[in-house]
Every structure is written in C-alpha cells, then in structure tokens.
Design a protein around this motif. Structure first.
Motif, PDB file in Angstrom:
ATOM      1  N   VAL A  30       0.847  -1.192   0.000  1.00 29.40           N
ATOM      2  CA  VAL A  30       0.000   0.000   0.000  1.00 29.40           C
ATOM      3  C   VAL A  30       0.876   1.233   0.000  1.00 29.40           C
ATOM      4  O   VAL A  30       2.035   1.192   0.406  1.00 29.40           O
ATOM      5  N   ASP A  31       0.298   2.328  -0.458  1.00 29.29           N
ATOM      6  CA  ASP A  31       0.977   3.617  -0.419  1.00 29.29           C
ATOM      7  C   ASP A  31       0.465   4.355   0.810  1.00 29.29           C
ATOM      8  O   ASP A  31      -0.651   4.867   0.823  1.00 29.29           O
ATOM      9  N   LEU A  32       1.274   4.399   1.844  1.00 30.01           N
ATOM     10  CA  LEU A  32       0.856   4.984   3.116  1.00 30.01           C
ATOM     11  C   LEU A  32       0.498   6.457   2.974  1.00 30.01           C
ATOM     12  O   LEU A  32      -0.434   6.938   3.615  1.00 30.01           O
ATOM     13  N   VAL A  33       1.189   7.176   2.123  1.00 32.87           N
ATOM     14  CA  VAL A  33       0.901   8.597   1.932  1.00 32.87           C
ATOM     15  C   VAL A  33      -0.489   8.775   1.332  1.00 32.87           C
ATOM     16  O   VAL A  33      -1.278   9.595   1.813  1.00 32.87           O
ATOM     17  N   ASP A  34      -0.834   8.008   0.305  1.00 35.68           N
ATOM     18  CA  ASP A  34      -2.166   8.108  -0.294  1.00 35.68           C
ATOM     19  C   ASP A  34      -3.257   7.784   0.714  1.00 35.68           C
ATOM     20  O   ASP A  34      -4.267   8.476   0.797  1.00 35.68           O
ATOM     21  N   ILE A  35      -3.049   6.737   1.491  1.00 40.73           N
ATOM     22  CA  ILE A  35      -4.049   6.346   2.482  1.00 40.73           C
ATOM     23  C   ILE A  35      -4.197   7.427   3.541  1.00 40.73           C
ATOM     24  O   ILE A  35      -5.305   7.777   3.938  1.00 40.73           O
ATOM     25  N   THR A  36      -3.080   7.989   3.982  1.00 39.67           N
ATOM     26  CA  THR A  36      -3.115   9.042   4.995  1.00 39.67           C
ATOM     27  C   THR A  36      -3.872  10.259   4.481  1.00 39.67           C
ATOM     28  O   THR A  36      -4.689  10.844   5.199  1.00 39.67           O
ATOM     29  N   LEU A  37      -3.645  10.628   3.236  1.00 34.98           N
ATOM     30  CA  LEU A  37      -4.337  11.786   2.662  1.00 34.98           C
ATOM     31  C   LEU A  37      -5.836  11.525   2.504  1.00 34.98           C
ATOM     32  O   LEU A  37      -6.656  12.404   2.734  1.00 34.98           O
ATOM     33  N   GLN A  38      -6.207  10.317   2.118  1.00 35.93           N
ATOM     34  CA  GLN A  38      -7.616   9.987   1.896  1.00 35.93           C
ATOM     35  C   GLN A  38      -8.388   9.834   3.195  1.00 35.93           C
ATOM     36  O   GLN A  38      -9.610   9.953   3.208  1.00 35.93           O
ATOM     37  N   THR A  39      -7.707   9.560   4.294  1.00 36.43           N
ATOM     38  CA  THR A  39      -8.392   9.301   5.561  1.00 36.43           C
ATOM     39  C   THR A  39      -8.169  10.406   6.580  1.00 36.43           C
ATOM     40  O   THR A  39      -8.471  10.242   7.755  1.00 36.43           O
TER      41      THR A  39
END
Length: 74
Positions: A30-39
């Motif tokens: 997973v891309d932690l940065v993308d997940i962090t931005l989306q959540t």
C-alpha cells in the motif's frame, strides 16, 4: 516521515508497506501517503482491499445498482 517508536528510539517505516486484504487475507503493498491523505490521517480503522477484491466489490455494487436505475416517462 513516518516512524514507530520502540524503547524510545525512532524506527523509520520504509517502503514497501504491506497490509492484509480484509476480504481474502492476501498481503499486498500500500501507499501509506495516499491512504493518509484519503483518511485525514486516521489509519486506525482503515481497511485496504487488494486489487482483485476491489474489482469484485465494484462489480457487485454495479450489479446491485443496476436494478435501482430511475426510469422516467417522457
């Protein structure tokens, strides 16, 4: 930079980062940065489905919504 702390020391979280698909159990990156931005930074309750299960869920939703199309009389 993201890190975890163990015994007072910072341990960097390095790529790739993996999670487990909640539907089939397969581990996938997973891309932690993308997940962090989306959540908005809330990673505690995040579930990331693998590509195969994401596609299955999308097809199931499309099938469920197919019967709900609004018909208009013109």
């Amino acid at each position: 930079m993201f890190f975890i702390k163990r015994k007072g020391k910072r341990i960097p979280i390095e790529d790739p980062i993996y999670t487990t698909c909640p539907m089939c159990g397969v581990e996938h990156p997973v891309d932690l940065v993308d997940i962090t931005l989306q959540t908005d930074g809330d990673l505690e309750n995040v579930q990331v489905f693998c590509e195969r299960c994401t596609e299955k869920r999308a097809l199931a939703r499309a099938g469920a919504n197919r019967g709900k199309e609004v018909q208009t009389n013109e």
